[in-house]
Write a protein that holds these residues in place. Structure first.
Motif, PDB file in Angstrom:
ATOM      1  N   GLU A  49       0.916  -1.257  -0.084  1.00  0.00           N
ATOM      2  CA  GLU A  49       0.002  -0.035  -0.143  1.00  0.00           C
ATOM      3  C   GLU A  49       0.872   1.338   0.117  1.00  0.00           C
ATOM      4  O   GLU A  49       0.473   2.032  -0.667  1.00  0.00           O
ATOM      5  CB  GLU A  49      -0.764  -0.123   1.111  1.00  0.00           C
ATOM      6  CG  GLU A  49      -1.963   0.991   1.189  1.00  0.00           C
ATOM      7  CD  GLU A  49      -3.291   0.773   2.327  1.00  0.00           C
ATOM      8  OE1 GLU A  49      -4.446   1.431   1.754  1.00  0.00           O
ATOM      9  OE2 GLU A  49      -3.124   0.172   3.041  1.00  0.00           O
ATOM     10  N   GLY A  52       2.246   1.774  -3.373  1.00  0.00           N
ATOM     11  CA  GLY A  52       1.279   2.123  -4.369  1.00  0.00           C
ATOM     12  C   GLY A  52       0.501   1.219  -5.066  1.00  0.00           C
ATOM     13  O   GLY A  52      -0.098   1.326  -6.233  1.00  0.00           O
ATOM     14  N   TRP A  53       1.091  -0.242  -4.734  1.00  0.00           N
ATOM     15  CA  TRP A  53       0.479  -1.343  -5.405  1.00  0.00           C
ATOM     16  C   TRP A  53      -0.939  -1.722  -5.073  1.00  0.00           C
ATOM     17  O   TRP A  53      -1.511  -2.426  -6.072  1.00  0.00           O
ATOM     18  CB  TRP A  53       1.433  -2.406  -5.482  1.00  0.00           C
ATOM     19  CG  TRP A  53       2.958  -2.100  -5.800  1.00  0.00           C
ATOM     20  CD1 TRP A  53       3.033  -1.028  -6.590  1.00  0.00           C
ATOM     21  CD2 TRP A  53       3.890  -3.049  -6.105  1.00  0.00           C
ATOM     22  NE1 TRP A  53       4.505  -1.443  -7.104  1.00  0.00           N
ATOM     23  CE2 TRP A  53       4.728  -2.653  -6.794  1.00  0.00           C
ATOM     24  CE3 TRP A  53       4.038  -4.309  -5.534  1.00  0.00           C
ATOM     25  CZ2 TRP A  53       6.174  -3.115  -6.902  1.00  0.00           C
ATOM     26  CZ3 TRP A  53       5.183  -5.146  -5.890  1.00  0.00           C
ATOM     27  CH2 TRP A  53       6.203  -4.477  -6.367  1.00  0.00           C
ATOM     28  N   VAL A  54      -1.206  -1.515  -3.942  1.00  0.00           N
ATOM     29  CA  VAL A  54      -2.852  -1.873  -3.424  1.00  0.00           C
ATOM     30  C   VAL A  54      -3.372  -0.541  -2.747  1.00  0.00           C
ATOM     31  O   VAL A  54      -2.639   0.256  -2.296  1.00  0.00           O
ATOM     32  CB  VAL A  54      -2.782  -3.101  -2.485  1.00  0.00           C
ATOM     33  CG1 VAL A  54      -2.211  -4.254  -3.409  1.00  0.00           C
ATOM     34  CG2 VAL A  54      -2.012  -2.851  -1.351  1.00  0.00           C
ATOM     35  N   ARG A  55      -4.578  -0.682  -2.721  1.00  0.00           N
ATOM     36  CA  ARG A  55      -5.332   0.260  -1.716  1.00  0.00           C
ATOM     37  C   ARG A  55      -6.395  -0.782  -1.008  1.00  0.00           C
ATOM     38  O   ARG A  55      -6.774  -1.748  -1.558  1.00  0.00           O
ATOM     39  CB  ARG A  55      -5.839   1.152  -2.439  1.00  0.00           C
ATOM     40  CG  ARG A  55      -7.166   0.885  -3.528  1.00  0.00           C
ATOM     41  CD  ARG A  55      -7.697   1.962  -4.310  1.00  0.00           C
ATOM     42  NE  ARG A  55      -8.487   1.540  -5.233  1.00  0.00           N
ATOM     43  CZ  ARG A  55      -9.846   1.123  -5.148  1.00  0.00           C
ATOM     44  NH1 ARG A  55     -10.348   1.435  -4.064  1.00  0.00           N
ATOM     45  NH2 ARG A  55     -10.562   0.907  -6.009  1.00  0.00           N
ATOM     46  N   TYR A  70      -8.470  -5.390   0.263  1.00  0.00           N
ATOM     47  CA  TYR A  70      -7.231  -4.847  -0.541  1.00  0.00           C
ATOM     48  C   TYR A  70      -7.558  -5.013  -2.060  1.00  0.00           C
ATOM     49  O   TYR A  70      -8.091  -6.273  -2.462  1.00  0.00           O
ATOM     50  CB  TYR A  70      -5.939  -5.472  -0.201  1.00  0.00           C
ATOM     51  CG  TYR A  70      -5.583  -5.077   1.279  1.00  0.00           C
ATOM     52  CD1 TYR A  70      -4.641  -3.952   1.393  1.00  0.00           C
ATOM     53  CD2 TYR A  70      -5.844  -5.822   2.561  1.00  0.00           C
ATOM     54  CE1 TYR A  70      -4.358  -3.565   2.780  1.00  0.00           C
ATOM     55  CE2 TYR A  70      -5.480  -5.195   3.557  1.00  0.00           C
ATOM     56  CZ  TYR A  70      -4.832  -4.134   3.620  1.00  0.00           C
ATOM     57  OH  TYR A  70      -4.444  -3.779   5.054  1.00  0.00           O
ATOM     58  N   ARG A  71      -7.273  -4.141  -3.066  1.00  0.00           N
ATOM     59  CA  ARG A  71      -7.408  -4.406  -4.390  1.00  0.00           C
ATOM     60  C   ARG A  71      -6.314  -3.830  -5.035  1.00  0.00           C
ATOM     61  O   ARG A  71      -5.636  -2.845  -4.524  1.00  0.00           O
ATOM     62  CB  ARG A  71      -8.619  -3.894  -4.765  1.00  0.00           C
ATOM     63  CG  ARG A  71      -8.863  -2.392  -4.788  1.00  0.00           C
ATOM     64  CD  ARG A  71     -10.381  -1.947  -5.504  1.00  0.00           C
ATOM     65  NE  ARG A  71     -11.525  -2.446  -4.905  1.00  0.00           N
ATOM     66  CZ  ARG A  71     -12.335  -3.376  -5.415  1.00  0.00           C
ATOM     67  NH1 ARG A  71     -12.182  -3.977  -6.629  1.00  0.00           N
ATOM     68  NH2 ARG A  71     -13.263  -3.686  -4.519  1.00  0.00           N
ATOM     69  N   THR A  73      -4.044  -1.522  -7.498  1.00  0.00           N
ATOM     70  CA  THR A  73      -4.027  -0.252  -8.283  1.00  0.00           C
ATOM     71  C   THR A  73      -3.701  -0.456  -9.326  1.00  0.00           C
ATOM     72  O   THR A  73      -2.878  -1.301  -9.999  1.00  0.00           O
ATOM     73  CB  THR A  73      -3.209   0.869  -7.298  1.00  0.00           C
ATOM     74  OG1 THR A  73      -1.956   0.105  -7.462  1.00  0.00           O
ATOM     75  CG2 THR A  73      -3.772   0.863  -5.841  1.00  0.00           C
ATOM     76  N   PRO A  74      -3.733   0.766 -10.473  1.00  0.00           N
ATOM     77  CA  PRO A  74      -3.200   0.393 -11.890  1.00  0.00           C
ATOM     78  C   PRO A  74      -1.280   0.207 -11.640  1.00  0.00           C
ATOM     79  O   PRO A  74      -0.897  -0.616 -12.393  1.00  0.00           O
ATOM     80  CB  PRO A  74      -3.296   1.862 -12.477  1.00  0.00           C
ATOM     81  CG  PRO A  74      -4.648   2.144 -11.824  1.00  0.00           C
ATOM     82  CD  PRO A  74      -4.690   1.669 -10.329  1.00  0.00           C
ATOM     83  N   SER A  75      -0.769   0.814 -10.699  1.00  0.00           N
ATOM     84  CA  SER A  75       0.678   0.525 -10.493  1.00  0.00           C
ATOM     85  C   SER A  75       0.910  -0.955  -9.903  1.00  0.00           C
ATOM     86  O   SER A  75       1.882  -1.423 -10.402  1.00  0.00           O
ATOM     87  CB  SER A  75       0.976   1.426  -9.333  1.00  0.00           C
ATOM     88  OG  SER A  75       2.297   1.372  -9.087  1.00  0.00           O
ATOM     89  N   ARG A  77      -1.129  -3.436 -10.709  1.00  0.00           N
ATOM     90  CA  ARG A  77      -1.209  -4.007 -12.001  1.00  0.00           C
ATOM     91  C   ARG A  77      -0.054  -4.116 -12.960  1.00  0.00           C
ATOM     92  O   ARG A  77       0.433  -5.034 -13.433  1.00  0.00           O
ATOM     93  CB  ARG A  77      -2.267  -3.780 -12.885  1.00  0.00           C
ATOM     94  CG  ARG A  77      -2.759  -4.423 -13.957  1.00  0.00           C
ATOM     95  CD  ARG A  77      -3.657  -3.583 -15.154  1.00  0.00           C
ATOM     96  NE  ARG A  77      -3.622  -4.090 -16.317  1.00  0.00           N
ATOM     97  CZ  ARG A  77      -3.071  -3.829 -17.335  1.00  0.00           C
ATOM     98  NH1 ARG A  77      -2.302  -2.888 -17.084  1.00  0.00           N
ATOM     99  NH2 ARG A  77      -3.344  -4.285 -18.577  1.00  0.00           N
TER     100      ARG A  77
END
Length: 189
Positions: A49, A52-55, A70-71, A73-75, A77
Motif C-alpha cells: 500500500e 502504491g500497488w494496492v489500496r 485490498y485491491r 491499483t493500476p501501479s 497491475r
C-alpha cells in the motif's frame, strides 16, 4: 520469488482481506506458497500500500471487526504484469515453490509467458536427467563406523534414487503435458 507477487496474483482475481488471503494460502494455495504467517501477510500488504500497488477499503462487518479489503491499483497491475516477464531461472530441486507460484500467477494472465516459463523449466529438468540419471552412484567406504550396515546403506541409497527418479519423471511428464495443452489451447491438467 517474492511473496508480494503471490499476493498481487491473488488480488488480480478479486479483492481480499488479509484474513481471507491467509485462509486461501492455507487451503487452496498450500501447493503454491509455503505457509505464510498472518503478520507476514499484513506487513506485505502495508508495504504494498505504501508502494502504491494496492489500496484498501473498509468493509463493515456486523458483530465483528471491520475488515480491510485490498485491491490492485493500476501501479500494482503494472508491477504484476512486469513481473511475468522477468527472467526465470530454475532452482536445483524440481517442483520448487518458486516455479509453482510463478506458473499459477503467469498462466491466467499471459499464456505466452506461461508457455516460455514451462519450456524453461522442462529444458532444465531434462538437462538434469541427462546429466545425473546414469551417473555412478557407488557408495565408497573408508573406515566406516562399525554400526554402519553397508548393505542396508546401499539398499536405502538405491531406493531413494529410484523414488527421486520416478518423481522427476512424473514432473517432466506433467511439464510436457502442460506445455502441449497450453500450446494447443487445451485444458491444463
Amino acid at each position: 520469488m517474492k511473496f508480494e507477487y503471490v499476493l498481487l496474483g491473488l488480488l488480480a482475481r478479486r479483492p481480499y482481506s488479509g484474513y481471507d488471503l491467509r485462509k486461501w494460502l492455507e487451503t487452496e494455495g498450500q501447493f503454491v506458497w509455503a505457509r505464510a504467517h498472518h503478520s507476514q501477510i499484513y506487513r506485505k500488504l502495508a508495504q504494498m500500500e505504501t508502494d502504491g500497488w494496492v489500496r484498501h477499503e473498509v468493509d463493515p462487518r456486523e458483530g465483528r471487526p471491520d475488515a480491510k479489503l485490498y485491491r490492485l491499483t493500476p501501479s500494482g497491475r503494472d508491477a504484476l504484469l512486469q513481473f511475468l516477464h522477468t527472467p526465470y531461472e530454475p532452482l536445483g530441486r524440481f517442483q520448487e515453490i518458486d516455479f509453482l507460484a510463478r506458473f499459477s500467477i503467469t498462466a491466467p494472465l499471459d499464456k505466452d509467458a506461461a508457455i516460455r516459463l514451462v519450456g524453461i523449466e522442462l529444458d532444465h529438468r531434462r538437462a538434469q536427467i541427462a546429466k545425473n540419471r546414469n551417473r555412478d552412484r557407488t557408495l565408497h567406504y573408508d573406515d566406516p563406523l562399525p554400526e554402519l550396515d553397508q548393505d542396508l546403506d546401499r539398499q536405502v541409497h538405491r531406493a531413494l534414487h529410484e523414488l527421486g527418479a520416478a518423481a522427476m519423471d512424473r514432473w517432466v511428464a506433467w511439464l510436457e503435458d502442460t506445455l502441449r495443452n497450453l500450446t494447443e489451447g487445451k485444458p491444463v491438467r
